[in-house]
Design a protein around this motif. Structure first.
Motif: not given
Length: 433
Positions: A95, A101, A104-105, A361, A422
């Motif tokens: 990633y 990530f 934010n996910f 991503i 996402y």
């Protein structure tokens, strides 16, 4: 000498003055100490409530850090202190920013809301997928998953994005021509704009539609204000058909259900250097077949493998191969890429214009070989130059991302549906005109 009064001796006078001086010095030191102590920042609060102001006041640098850097530092520290037992494999270099990530996910899961327009005839082209198999399965799964997901809201006022649920593939299945598809899409969108106020608030910037392969691209390109303004989630993310990477989303084309179980952790079984079999329906495929079909180390066929040769022969080749060649066909995309990922064969992308799914991503170069079309002439040497250690690393990373290219019903955390959601979360806007 006056009676009743005594003169102080010199030694006593010196002692008194010394005491006064000492007391003054101690008072000054104490005052200075407490003054400096009051200037120090308080101890930071314990996570998970880090404060931006604390970072600003405690820094020793004479130049204050920028606001984005402060926010990034907070997010990195915050995520590092969370319990990572469930998602430990997210913290890898597969990633681009694994910790951000994950943060934010999680925020997306808690906040993101999508409104689905209720208008349309489900017996014709609206909302319900035509089928969940074949090269259009990704479109069908998204239509089904969004209705089952936590992200759907019936309150348009709390929605971040608005889904235009029109299936061009379903129209195609009913024999509708591309020209008539365009008219249907235009009329349907005009009706939504006239009936609801939401499109006009952002000129469509907070609207999106989903379509896989070339049918939806061709059917909607005749509606320029839809293509220009709304977010397009498409399986054909080619720049020469107007794909805009910072606005649109590349939908992975997945042939579901997969015929065989996922491959992985089987490096010792992969003895073939490279494999491709398919139709020569593009320039790059014609060149690939012409240059390499007679090679003894590359397994290249200029036609699909006939089922008459045996059961699932094509799919079983993926299990025995190190690198699976993925040239573009009639469009830049190919379901062969997700086949390669599923079966544990490192994909070799041969394309000049392909915005790979989840490219912002995932670091594709950690689990795939990304080449330009002109590299086809040196293909074998490029693959042979990849050391065994590097191949093992690519293969192991490939296994880690397999879950992102799998559709499920109901959807599963971090699967293809959640990755597309996402991407939409990253693109949603808050500005209303």
């Amino acid at each position: 000498m006056i009676a009743g009064k005594q003169q102080l001796q010199p030694s006593q006078l010196f002692s008194l003055k010394g005491s006064i001086v000492t007391l003054s010095v101690l008072t000054l030191i104490s005052f200075t100490y407490f003054s400096f102590k009051s200037l120090r920042p308080p101890l930071p609060f314990s996570p998970p409530t880090p404060q931006i102001t604390l970072l600003l006041s405690s820094t020793t640098n004479t130049t204050a850090p920028s606001q984005p850097r402060i926010v990034a530092d907070i997010k990195e520290n915050y995520v590092a202190e969370e319990n990572d037992d469930d998602d430990g494999d997210l913290f890898t270099d597969v990633y681009h920013s694994p910790k951000l990530f994950k943060l934010n996910f999680k925020e997306m899961e808690e906040k993101f809301k999508i409104y689905i327009y209720p208008d349309g005839d489900p017996k014709t082209f609206y909302q319900t997928p035509r089928k969940l198999t074949g090269k259009y399965a990704s479109e069908g799964y998204f239509f089904q998953n969004i209705r089952e997901s936590r992200f759907r809201t019936d309150d348009p006022d709390e929605a971040h994005l608005f889904f235009i649920p029109i299936s061009c593939h379903k129209m195609r299945g009913k024999g509708t021509s591309y020209e008539n598809m365009t008219i249907i899409v235009q009329n349907y969108l005009d009706g939504l704009i006239a009936k609801y106020p939401y499109w006009n608030r952002t000129l469509g910037a907070d609207h999106f539609f989903v379509t896989c392969h070339d049918v939806g691209v061709r059917a909607t390109e005749g509606v320029p204000f839809l293509v220009k303004n709304a977010i397009r989630v498409v399986c054909s993310p080619s720049y020469d058909v107007g794909f805009i990477p910072h606005k649109d989303v590349a939908l992975p084309q997945v042939l579901q259900p997969f015929a065989l179980p996922a491959g992985g952790n089987d490096v010792e079984n992969r003895t073939t250097l490279g494999f491709w079999a398919g139709h020569r329906n593009s320039k790059i495929r014609v060149i690939l077949a012409r240059v390499w079909e007679n090679d003894t180390e590359l397994d290249i066929s200029n036609n699909r493998i006939s089922r008459a040769t045996g059961h699932l022969v094509y799919q079983k080749r993926f299990y025995r191969t190190k690198f699976c060649i993925c040239p573009g066909g009639s469009q830049v995309n190919s379901a062969r890429i997700t086949d390669s990922i599923h079966y544990g064969c490192v994909p070799v992308i041969l394309s000049n214009y392909y915005d790979l799914p989840f490219n912002d991503i995932l670091d594709w170069r950690k689990f795939a070989v990304v080449l330009r079309e002109n590299d086809v002439y040196q293909l074998k040497q490029i693959l042979k130059n990849i050391s065994h250690e590097d191949f093992v690393s690519l293969h192991n990373n490939l296994v880690k991302v397999q879950k992102h290219f799998q559709w499920n019903s109901p959807p599963v955390r971090f699967d293809a549906f959640h990755m597309v959601i996402y991407e939409l979360w990253l693109r949603h806007h808050v500005i209303k005109y």
